[in-house]
Design a protein around this motif. Structure first.
Motif, PDB file in Angstrom:
ATOM      1  N   PHE A   1       0.803  -1.403  -0.031  1.00 36.97           N
ATOM      2  CA  PHE A   1       0.036  -0.001   0.054  1.00 36.97           C
ATOM      3  C   PHE A   1       0.815   1.243   0.123  1.00 36.97           C
ATOM      4  O   PHE A   1       0.382   2.218  -0.501  1.00 36.97           O
ATOM      5  CB  PHE A   1      -1.091   0.034   1.189  1.00 36.97           C
ATOM      6  N   ALA A   2       1.857   1.292   0.778  1.00 33.09           N
ATOM      7  CA  ALA A   2       2.860   2.303   0.659  1.00 33.09           C
ATOM      8  C   ALA A   2       3.582   2.419  -0.593  1.00 33.09           C
ATOM      9  O   ALA A   2       3.795   3.284  -1.177  1.00 33.09           O
ATOM     10  CB  ALA A   2       3.654   2.327   2.174  1.00 33.09           C
ATOM     11  N   GLU A   3       4.160   1.365  -0.922  1.00 38.01           N
ATOM     12  CA  GLU A   3       4.843   1.158  -1.906  1.00 38.01           C
ATOM     13  C   GLU A   3       4.629   1.764  -3.361  1.00 38.01           C
ATOM     14  O   GLU A   3       5.254   2.061  -4.439  1.00 38.01           O
ATOM     15  CB  GLU A   3       5.708  -0.094  -2.445  1.00 38.01           C
ATOM     16  N   TYR A   4       3.096   1.247  -3.513  1.00 38.39           N
ATOM     17  CA  TYR A   4       2.521   1.448  -4.767  1.00 38.39           C
ATOM     18  C   TYR A   4       1.435   2.438  -4.718  1.00 38.39           C
ATOM     19  O   TYR A   4       0.274   2.491  -5.459  1.00 38.39           O
ATOM     20  CB  TYR A   4       2.002   0.111  -5.620  1.00 38.39           C
ATOM     21  N   SER A   5       1.389   3.374  -3.698  1.00 35.45           N
ATOM     22  CA  SER A   5       0.110   4.201  -3.241  1.00 35.45           C
ATOM     23  C   SER A   5       0.176   5.421  -4.292  1.00 35.45           C
ATOM     24  O   SER A   5      -0.862   6.250  -4.431  1.00 35.45           O
ATOM     25  CB  SER A   5       0.190   4.585  -1.927  1.00 35.45           C
ATOM     26  N   ALA A   6       1.258   5.686  -4.927  1.00 32.33           N
ATOM     27  CA  ALA A   6       1.290   6.970  -6.061  1.00 32.33           C
ATOM     28  C   ALA A   6       1.135   6.283  -7.278  1.00 32.33           C
ATOM     29  O   ALA A   6       2.346   5.576  -7.528  1.00 32.33           O
ATOM     30  CB  ALA A   6       2.226   7.948  -5.551  1.00 32.33           C
ATOM     31  N   ALA A   7       0.363   6.691  -8.204  1.00 31.40           N
ATOM     32  CA  ALA A   7       0.395   6.317  -9.748  1.00 31.40           C
ATOM     33  C   ALA A   7       1.586   6.550 -10.328  1.00 31.40           C
ATOM     34  O   ALA A   7       2.130   7.854 -10.346  1.00 31.40           O
ATOM     35  CB  ALA A   7      -0.713   6.843 -10.401  1.00 31.40           C
ATOM     36  N   GLY A   8       2.282   5.659 -11.145  1.00 37.69           N
ATOM     37  CA  GLY A   8       3.441   5.912 -11.736  1.00 37.69           C
ATOM     38  C   GLY A   8       4.633   5.794 -11.008  1.00 37.69           C
ATOM     39  O   GLY A   8       6.055   6.236 -11.540  1.00 37.69           O
ATOM     40  N   VAL A   9       4.704   5.541  -9.634  1.00 39.67           N
ATOM     41  CA  VAL A   9       5.934   5.630  -8.767  1.00 39.67           C
ATOM     42  C   VAL A   9       5.897   4.193  -8.343  1.00 39.67           C
ATOM     43  O   VAL A   9       4.907   3.462  -7.961  1.00 39.67           O
ATOM     44  CB  VAL A   9       5.508   6.428  -7.553  1.00 39.67           C
ATOM     45  N   VAL A  10       7.067   3.614  -8.415  1.00 41.84           N
ATOM     46  CA  VAL A  10       7.186   2.151  -7.861  1.00 41.84           C
ATOM     47  C   VAL A  10       8.531   2.242  -7.240  1.00 41.84           C
ATOM     48  O   VAL A  10       9.291   3.096  -7.177  1.00 41.84           O
ATOM     49  CB  VAL A  10       7.272   1.151  -9.102  1.00 41.84           C
ATOM     50  N   PRO A  11       8.593   1.154  -6.170  1.00 34.70           N
ATOM     51  CA  PRO A  11       9.493   1.238  -5.067  1.00 34.70           C
ATOM     52  C   PRO A  11      11.043   0.927  -5.772  1.00 34.70           C
ATOM     53  O   PRO A  11      11.225   0.129  -6.595  1.00 34.70           O
ATOM     54  CB  PRO A  11       9.363   0.039  -4.077  1.00 34.70           C
ATOM     55  N   GLU A  12      12.156   1.513  -5.495  1.00 30.91           N
ATOM     56  CA  GLU A  12      13.447   1.289  -6.041  1.00 30.91           C
ATOM     57  C   GLU A  12      14.396   1.121  -4.749  1.00 30.91           C
ATOM     58  O   GLU A  12      14.674   2.197  -4.303  1.00 30.91           O
ATOM     59  CB  GLU A  12      14.068   2.315  -6.886  1.00 30.91           C
ATOM     60  N   LEU A  13      14.563  -0.052  -4.289  1.00 29.11           N
ATOM     61  CA  LEU A  13      15.201  -0.406  -2.978  1.00 29.11           C
ATOM     62  C   LEU A  13      16.682  -0.908  -3.349  1.00 29.11           C
ATOM     63  O   LEU A  13      16.868  -1.644  -3.931  1.00 29.11           O
ATOM     64  CB  LEU A  13      14.290  -1.578  -2.265  1.00 29.11           C
ATOM     65  N   ASP A  14      17.667  -0.290  -2.726  1.00 23.40           N
ATOM     66  CA  ASP A  14      19.007  -0.497  -2.736  1.00 23.40           C
ATOM     67  C   ASP A  14      19.407  -0.575  -4.296  1.00 23.40           C
ATOM     68  O   ASP A  14      20.188  -1.185  -4.782  1.00 23.40           O
ATOM     69  CB  ASP A  14      19.343  -2.186  -2.362  1.00 23.40           C
TER      70      ASP A  14
END
Ligand SMILES: [Fe+2]
Length: 343
Positions: free
Chosen positions: A194-207
């Protein structure tokens, strides 16, 4: 079209010899399995009306305790496929599930993919691989193949949702199985997707790396989908207002087997869907209207109803309200048809 020989044309002694050797002649059934131009379809156009079914589901809560059910579900079985085969369409299983306050549907995982659409109630949570997903009206909550999931209900009234699985397909492939597990430990206050994909067009980039995993988003909140449809309606005066639920990492359908979407019917709008090969189901989130398939009589629907329609059909949805929009979530077998090259 040339007529072919029938089973009755063959001497009984010959037919008996074939049966003894596990053989069948193709030609008497040739037209049935390879009909000309249009496939035979077993899926019937139906409306499972929520107001009619709800009392029976509530009664199931009295009749069968959770420990005797594990999942207290009334299956929406399309009679065209045979009630005991539990198919709403060739590949789609649907069921209405009830959990009463304080109950838990125990932890398990299985090969079929599942989505639930919340219909009624508040205060329940689905825990998926340790992530608690809040369940609110109209939300889609995913439990993709192989993920642990259990349901808890700490609210006051009953909670009811619609399960949609690719169970018939996986069962036919002789690949359907489940295992039970211990109650999960919640690793977070709420689901991290829910946090990682809560904004349209934004995806998590970890490390400094993108995960690009299958179905990384577990909960698709209805409030955001509805707001998106309303906003789109401001920009398109003539086009149908529809969205597809996709994997936010790669734009693919949520599952390889079933595609999900949502649409808004404007007040007084009648929408004829493009003719498709695949069967489709509709869940009404808001509004009242009708569904017509080909030249058959139209079925009336209202909020919380769930309907089915066969493929290769003209499907028309109408919203007769002069003032209120209608909102519908759809599920179909289009991804599978595309993969197989029959779409
Ligand atoms: Fe399950």
């Amino acid at each position: 079209m040339q007529s072919l020989g029938t089973l009755e044309d063959l001497p009984q002694s010959y037919r008996d010899k074939l049966t003894d050797l596990n053989l069948v002649p193709l030609w008497p059934n040739m037209r049935a399995v390879l009909p000309h131009k249009v496939p035979s379809r077993k899926t019937q156009t139906l409306n499972w009306q929520f107001d009619t079914l709800r009392p029976l589901l509530i009664e199931a809560g009295d009749l069968t305790p959770m420990e005797k059910a594990e999942r207290r579900v009334l299956v929406l079985a399309n009679p065209g496929h045979g009630l005991t085969n539990m198919q709403a369409t060739p590949s789609i299983y649907m069921g209405l599930q009830l959990i009463l306050p304080g109950e838990t549907a125990p932890n398990h995982r299985h090969t079929p993919n599942a989505v639930r659409i919340i219909i009624e109630g508040e205060g329940a949570t689905t825990i998926v691989d340790g992530e608690p997903c809040i369940m609110e009206r109209g939300d889609l909550i995913l439990t993709p193949s192989g993920k642990w999931h259990e349901h808890q209900h700490d609210g006051d009234g009953p909670i009811i949702w619609l399960d949609i699985l690719d169970l018939p397909l996986i069962y036919q492939l002789e690949g359907s199985w489940a295992i039970e597990g211990k109650t999960q430990t919640k690793v977070l206050e709420r689901d991290k997707s829910f946090a990682e994909y809560s904004a349209a067009g934004v995806v998590p980039e970890l490390d400094f790396k993108r995960e690009n995993t299958d179905s990384p988003m577990l909960r698709y909140p209805w409030t955001r989908t509805r707001a998106c449809l309303m906003e789109m309606a401001q920009h398109y005066s003539d086009s149908p207002i529809r969205i597809a639920y996709v994997n936010p990492e790669n734009g693919a359908s949520l599952f390889p087997s079933i595609g999900f979407g949502a649409m808004m019917l404007r007040p007084n709008e009648t929408l004829s869907l493009p003719k498709r090969t695949s069967a489709c189901v509709f869940h009404i989130v808001e509004g009242q209207g009708s569904l017509q398939v080909d030249s058959n009589d139209a079925l009336q629907w209202t909020e919380k109803d769930t309907l089915s329609a066969p493929g290769y059909s003209e499907v028309t949805l109408s919203n007769p309200s002069a003032t209120e929009p209608a909102f519908i979530i759809t599920a179909d077998e289009a991804p599978l048809h595309r993969y197989l090259g029959i779409f």
